[in-house]
Design an enzyme around this catalytic site. Structure first.
Site, PDB file in Angstrom:
ATOM      1  N   GLU A 198      25.367  37.736  48.936  1.00 32.13           N
ATOM      2  CA  GLU A 198      24.080  38.634  49.157  1.00 32.13           C
ATOM      3  C   GLU A 198      25.066  40.130  50.522  1.00 32.13           C
ATOM      4  OE1 GLU A 198      21.291  36.172  49.921  1.00 32.13           O
ATOM      5  OE2 GLU A 198      19.683  37.937  51.394  1.00 32.13           O
ATOM      6  N   ARG A 255      31.346  21.151  45.428  1.00 31.00           N
ATOM      7  CA  ARG A 255      29.887  20.594  44.337  1.00 31.00           C
ATOM      8  C   ARG A 255      30.467  19.889  43.290  1.00 31.00           C
ATOM      9  NH1 ARG A 255      27.323  22.042  48.690  1.00 31.00           N
ATOM     10  NH2 ARG A 255      26.511  23.855  47.477  1.00 31.00           N
TER      11      ARG A 255
END
Ligand code: AMP
Length: 182
Positions: free
Chosen positions: A103, A66
């Site tokens: 994560e 993006r």
């Protein structure tokens, strides 16, 4: 130069929250509704142009994927080059890479080794749509420095202010977020 309240509202209202995407508990900030709104997209790009026209940039580096949308448009508006920073395995020529933790596990971004070699003393603005933990942007800023360019600022359309990604990144490069999200 920061955003005025009126323009901030136009941009905020054009971004859609998608709950539980890509996994439960995440509120995904969907910028496709900003891009399809010519007024909001225009207000945002004009603001970025006004802010960065005095920075004497030579390149904008956008983060996959993006960051390409905002970065490539801004590069054309400012009359500077555009450099893609891509996920591993996408760039065809010799690359320099940087790993960062997620994560669970690690990811890796890459840039062409000669990306900024068409000018002397490259001055680069790094851009992405959103900063969360800051891991991706930290790795991207490191890559810019590794290939001999100066990252003068890192810019994000949105910053998740409840995470400390911006603080961590601002230890190595000035950070600007157009809109902060609580
Ligand atoms: P981070 O490395 O944690 O700062 O994550 C930043 C990258 O993940 C950016 O490329 C964002 O586009 C994407 N991202 C992370 N969290 C979100 C979110 N809540 N909504 C939209 N994109 C996100």
């Amino acid at each position: 130069m920061t955003l005025n309240e009126h323009d901030r509202t136009i941009i905020m209202d054009s971004i859609r929250d998608i709950h539980d995407f890509p996994k439960p508990g995440i509120v995904f900030k969907d910028i496709t509704t900003l891009l399809s709104d010519k007024n909001a997209y225009g207000v945002l790009m004009k603001h970025l142009h006004d802010r960065y026209s005095s920075y004497n940039l030579t390149h904008i580096a956008g983060i996959d994927a993006r960051g390409f949308i905002f970065g490539a448009a801004l590069a054309q508006m400012l009359g500077v080059g555009f450099i893609p920073i891509r996920k591993k395995g996408k760039l065809p020529y010799t690359t320099v890479s940087e790993k960062y933790s997620l994560e669970y596990g690690v990811d890796e971004v890459e840039v062409h080794i000669d990306a900024f070699s068409n000018v002397e003393n490259p001055q680069v603005l790094l851009i992405d749509d959103l900063i969360a933990t800051g891991g991706t942007a930290y790795a991207a800023a490191s890559l810019i420095n590794k290939v001999g360019a100066t990252c003068v600022e890192a810019c994000f359309i949105m910053g998740l202010d409840f995470l400390d990604g911006q603080k961590k990144l601002s230890e190595v490069v000035p950070v600007y977020t157009v809109i902060g999200v609580d």
